[in-house]
Write a protein that holds these residues in place. Structure first.
Motif, PDB file in Angstrom:
ATOM      1  N   ASP A 200       0.817  -1.199   0.000  1.00  0.00           N
ATOM      2  CA  ASP A 200       0.000   0.000   0.000  1.00  0.00           C
ATOM      3  C   ASP A 200       0.856   1.257   0.000  1.00  0.00           C
ATOM      4  O   ASP A 200       2.046   1.230   0.304  1.00  0.00           O
ATOM      5  CB  ASP A 200      -0.904   0.015   1.242  1.00  0.00           C
ATOM      6  N   LEU A 201       0.206   2.379  -0.326  1.00  0.00           N
ATOM      7  CA  LEU A 201       0.861   3.667  -0.238  1.00  0.00           C
ATOM      8  C   LEU A 201       1.016   4.074   1.222  1.00  0.00           C
ATOM      9  O   LEU A 201       0.136   3.855   2.043  1.00  0.00           O
ATOM     10  CB  LEU A 201       0.037   4.736  -0.963  1.00  0.00           C
ATOM     11  N   HIS A 202       2.153   4.680   1.525  1.00  0.00           N
ATOM     12  CA  HIS A 202       2.367   5.315   2.816  1.00  0.00           C
ATOM     13  C   HIS A 202       2.128   6.814   2.617  1.00  0.00           C
ATOM     14  O   HIS A 202       2.778   7.447   1.774  1.00  0.00           O
ATOM     15  CB  HIS A 202       3.794   5.084   3.308  1.00  0.00           C
ATOM     16  N   TRP A 203       1.238   7.390   3.406  1.00  0.00           N
ATOM     17  CA  TRP A 203       0.984   8.833   3.318  1.00  0.00           C
ATOM     18  C   TRP A 203       1.890   9.522   4.334  1.00  0.00           C
ATOM     19  O   TRP A 203       1.701   9.401   5.539  1.00  0.00           O
ATOM     20  CB  TRP A 203      -0.493   9.120   3.594  1.00  0.00           C
ATOM     21  N   ILE A 204       2.909  10.241   3.844  1.00  0.00           N
ATOM     22  CA  ILE A 204       3.998  10.648   4.728  1.00  0.00           C
ATOM     23  C   ILE A 204       4.040  12.147   5.022  1.00  0.00           C
ATOM     24  O   ILE A 204       4.754  12.562   5.929  1.00  0.00           O
ATOM     25  CB  ILE A 204       5.360  10.200   4.158  1.00  0.00           C
ATOM     26  N   TRP A 205       3.292  12.965   4.289  1.00  0.00           N
ATOM     27  CA  TRP A 205       3.434  14.415   4.487  1.00  0.00           C
ATOM     28  C   TRP A 205       2.238  15.126   3.887  1.00  0.00           C
ATOM     29  O   TRP A 205       1.713  14.705   2.860  1.00  0.00           O
ATOM     30  CB  TRP A 205       4.714  14.899   3.801  1.00  0.00           C
ATOM     31  N   GLY A 227      19.469   8.568   8.558  1.00  0.00           N
ATOM     32  CA  GLY A 227      18.042   8.779   8.351  1.00  0.00           C
ATOM     33  C   GLY A 227      17.763   9.372   6.984  1.00  0.00           C
ATOM     34  O   GLY A 227      18.577   9.244   6.052  1.00  0.00           O
ATOM     35  N   TRP A 228      16.640  10.071   6.864  1.00  0.00           N
ATOM     36  CA  TRP A 228      16.155  10.522   5.569  1.00  0.00           C
ATOM     37  C   TRP A 228      15.676  11.959   5.643  1.00  0.00           C
ATOM     38  O   TRP A 228      15.246  12.430   6.699  1.00  0.00           O
ATOM     39  CB  TRP A 228      15.008   9.616   5.100  1.00  0.00           C
ATOM     40  N   MET A 229      15.760  12.633   4.515  1.00  0.00           N
ATOM     41  CA  MET A 229      15.231  13.991   4.415  1.00  0.00           C
ATOM     42  C   MET A 229      14.316  14.088   3.205  1.00  0.00           C
ATOM     43  O   MET A 229      14.666  13.663   2.105  1.00  0.00           O
ATOM     44  CB  MET A 229      16.347  15.021   4.302  1.00  0.00           C
ATOM     45  N   LEU A 230      13.150  14.654   3.436  1.00  0.00           N
ATOM     46  CA  LEU A 230      12.182  14.918   2.374  1.00  0.00           C
ATOM     47  C   LEU A 230      12.274  16.386   1.988  1.00  0.00           C
ATOM     48  O   LEU A 230      12.189  17.271   2.851  1.00  0.00           O
ATOM     49  CB  LEU A 230      10.770  14.595   2.868  1.00  0.00           C
ATOM     50  N   ALA A 248      13.160  12.066   8.918  1.00  0.00           N
ATOM     51  CA  ALA A 248      12.632  10.827   9.487  1.00  0.00           C
ATOM     52  C   ALA A 248      13.766   9.844   9.704  1.00  0.00           C
ATOM     53  O   ALA A 248      14.759   9.851   8.957  1.00  0.00           O
ATOM     54  CB  ALA A 248      11.578  10.212   8.572  1.00  0.00           C
ATOM     55  N   GLU A 249      13.627   8.999  10.698  1.00  0.00           N
ATOM     56  CA  GLU A 249      14.604   7.941  10.929  1.00  0.00           C
ATOM     57  C   GLU A 249      14.420   6.811   9.923  1.00  0.00           C
ATOM     58  O   GLU A 249      15.385   6.273   9.376  1.00  0.00           O
ATOM     59  CB  GLU A 249      14.471   7.405  12.360  1.00  0.00           C
ATOM     60  N   ALA A 250      13.163   6.430   9.679  1.00  0.00           N
ATOM     61  CA  ALA A 250      12.827   5.405   8.689  1.00  0.00           C
ATOM     62  C   ALA A 250      12.261   6.082   7.459  1.00  0.00           C
ATOM     63  O   ALA A 250      11.583   7.126   7.561  1.00  0.00           O
ATOM     64  CB  ALA A 250      11.815   4.418   9.253  1.00  0.00           C
ATOM     65  N   PRO A 254       7.672   8.269  10.787  1.00  0.00           N
ATOM     66  CA  PRO A 254       7.039   9.576  10.583  1.00  0.00           C
ATOM     67  C   PRO A 254       8.047  10.685  10.299  1.00  0.00           C
ATOM     68  O   PRO A 254       9.171  10.652  10.789  1.00  0.00           O
ATOM     69  CB  PRO A 254       6.325   9.827  11.917  1.00  0.00           C
ATOM     70  N   TYR A 255       7.606  11.674   9.487  1.00  0.00           N
ATOM     71  CA  TYR A 255       8.436  12.811   9.124  1.00  0.00           C
ATOM     72  C   TYR A 255       8.075  14.012  10.005  1.00  0.00           C
ATOM     73  O   TYR A 255       6.903  14.296  10.242  1.00  0.00           O
ATOM     74  CB  TYR A 255       8.245  13.171   7.644  1.00  0.00           C
ATOM     75  N   ARG A 256       9.103  14.692  10.474  1.00  0.00           N
ATOM     76  CA  ARG A 256       8.901  15.910  11.272  1.00  0.00           C
ATOM     77  C   ARG A 256       9.460  17.086  10.483  1.00  0.00           C
ATOM     78  O   ARG A 256      10.577  17.061   9.979  1.00  0.00           O
ATOM     79  CB  ARG A 256       9.583  15.794  12.633  1.00  0.00           C
ATOM     80  N   GLY A 257       8.678  18.125  10.388  1.00  0.00           N
ATOM     81  CA  GLY A 257       9.089  19.282   9.624  1.00  0.00           C
ATOM     82  C   GLY A 257      10.187  20.067  10.301  1.00  0.00           C
ATOM     83  O   GLY A 257      10.268  20.136  11.534  1.00  0.00           O
TER      84      GLY A 257
END
Length: 530
Positions: A200-205, A227-230, A248-250, A254-257
């Motif tokens: 499934d799609l992950h809704w991340i932001w 980790g990761w940067m959006l 986000a770590e994964a 979850p992503y934190r602004g």
């Protein structure tokens, strides 16, 4: 194309590559934008010591131009991702639709470009739409047939490679949404062999700021500290455009602004900024460990947009307490930048001349919704390109016989010599969209005319139909027109500026043919002035 650029390289569409590579010990000066003309939604990657850049092309074919550089400031056009009939069709698509916001990535010896074909919402165009992937061993081509991603929503797809795992992110406008224009960014894993979506799609932001519209253009990159940067654009592609980031770590969140979002914007400068609408960033690390971002921006004239459309700009990026600083020290995309790690940028040639003495067209020429080879022939008559006329008017959607290239500068003199054969009308266009076009032409009866937005604003009789020179001299938001020896006056072309009748595309220019018969075109010249 016969003109030579400095250092002996041919212009190849007004750009060339310097021999100088990035060097941590050098500090060079470059100008923004780094590509002349309309090159929106830039995406960048590096393979070894070489950088590759791809940009949107909307209704024009060949589509998705690819540029190469060894130093980030001097770029050479090397080809297109959509470069042959049969890859996909755009015939009859209206302006500012078509090929949206590509992303280029390099992984394990292969180049990948993802993109979306967008159609008008009224159903008037019924061609293939949606997200696709194309691959190539050599970014100059050939590129593969598109691999389509069915059932994935929205626009702006972007690949991320995480070891043996592959991810695709994109965005869609939420329905109904938490506020008007609120968009969601999604992420899905792909099978590394087939690239079919897994699960499934992950809704991340949903955007950094409540009330800010159109979180789009997402890219997920590995953060240098883990980790990761959006990265995502936000605020729409006009004055409120911006670059926002989240962490986000994964990869699935979850992503934190970032608490300082937006990290780059000119929204607070309004119309007076010489570069406006800044956003849609992509990041790349050079071989010395320096980071850079490509972003789009618009050059303004007075308090409004010019004709060149959304363009590709470059800014240095540094990391401070694990947060990216875009254009450190200023936080602005400057017209002239002094930066460590690049050489002085080479000058662009001030003249592009095509005598059509090569067996194939220069790669900078485009057609609207179809490839130039479908209507333009360089072999029928030496020293000419023969345009097979169509009945599509410049103000109509259809199969326009227009051989166009990007207007390179706000002050450009465009000229061509034409011969008419048959019941035809031919000359030059400045074209931003079907609703925003300047025509300077002569018909089979020797009648010349100047047309802006479908309205005749000047004309003359008794012009030659063979050996007739047509000139459009652009100066900012006005243009002087000459057909043959007749000066037809200066006209207002502010209606052609990006953001009015054309939301996403800048101005193209070149010869056209309407009617039954053909127009032979020689000596097309684009001469720019400071």
């Amino acid at each position: 194309m016969t003109d030579a650029a400095p250092n002996g390289a041919t212009t190849g569409g007004a750009l060339f590559v310097s021999d100088a590579a990035p060097n941590a010990a050098t500090t060079g000066r470059y100008r923004n934008p780094v590509l002349p003309g309309c090159h929106p939604d830039p995406s960048i990657c590096r393979a070894g010591d070489t950088f590759y850049l791809v940009t949107s092309s909307f209704e024009y074919l060949p589509g998705l131009p690819v540029h190469r550089s060894t130093n980030l400031v001097d770029w050479e056009p090397i080809g297109h991702v959509i470069h042959r009939p049969g890859q996909l069709g755009l015939r009859g698509i209206p302006s500012s639709k078509g090929l949206y916001a590509p992303t280029i990535r390099y992984h394990d010896g292969l180049f990948y470009v993802t993109c979306t074909v967008v159609a008008p919402p009224d159903g008037s165009w019924t061609g293939r739409t949606g997200h696709f992937l194309a691959t190539a061993r050599d970014p100059a081509g050939p590129w593969s047939q598109p691999l389509w991603f069915d059932q994935l929503p929205g626009i702006d797809p972007s690949l991320t490679f995480d070891g043996d795992r592959v991810w695709l992110c994109g965005n869609r406008v939420a329905q109904p949404g938490l506020w008007p224009g609120q968009a969601d960014i999604w992420l899905v894993e792909l099978d590394p062999a087939s690239f079919a979506p897994i699960g499934d799609l992950h809704w991340i932001w949903r955007g950094a700021l409540d009330g800010a519209g159109y979180a789009e253009g997402p890219h997920i990159i590995a953060h240098p500290d883990g980790g990761w940067m959006l990265l995502a654009a936000e605020g729409g592609t006009n004055r409120d455009h911006s670059v926002c980031v989240a962490y986000a770590e994964a990869i699935t969140g979850p992503y934190r602004g970032d608490p300082g979002n937006p990290r780059l914007t000119h929204r607070d400068l309004g119309d007076r900024s010489p570069i406006a609408d800044v956003g849609h960033a992509d990041l790349v690390e050079d071989a010395t460990g320096r980071w850079w971002a490509t972003v789009l921006g618009v050059q303004t004239i007075g308090d409004g947009n010019g004709l060149l459309g959304r363009q590709t700009h470059l800014v240095p990026v540094e990391w401070e307490r694990a947060r990216p600083l875009f254009a450190p020290g200023t936080g602005r995309v400057q017209p002239v930048v002094d930066a460590a790690g690049v050489p002085d940028q080479a000058a662009w040639p001030d003249e592009i001349r095509d005598d059509f003495d090569a067996p194939a067209l220069d790669r900078a020429w485009n057609g609207v919704g179809r490839f130039p080879a479908e209507f333009a022939d360089t072999t029928a008559r030496p020293g000419f390109v023969r345009l097979a006329a169509s009945r599509t008017e410049p103000t109509d959607v259809g199969t326009l016989a227009f051989l166009g290239r990007r207007l390179p500068a706000h002050r450009t003199r465009v000229s061509a010599r034409i011969d008419l054969d048959g019941e035809v009308r031919g000359g030059l266009l400045l074209r931003t969209s079907e609703a925003a076009v300047l025509e300077a032409s002569v018909d089979a009866g020797g009648a010349a005319r100047v047309v802006v937005g479908g309205r005749v604003v000047a004309g003359a009789e008794g012009l030659p139909t063979r050996g007739c020179e047509v000139v459009i001299d652009v100066d900012g938001l006005s243009a002087a027109v000459r057909v043959g020896e007749v000066e037809l006056g200066r006209v207002d072309v502010s209606a052609l500026a990006t953001g009015g009748t054309s939301m996403f595309v800048g101005t193209w220019t070149g010869p056209f043919a309407v009617g039954t018969g053909h127009v032979d075109v020689a000596e097309v010249t684009l001469r720019t002035r400071p």
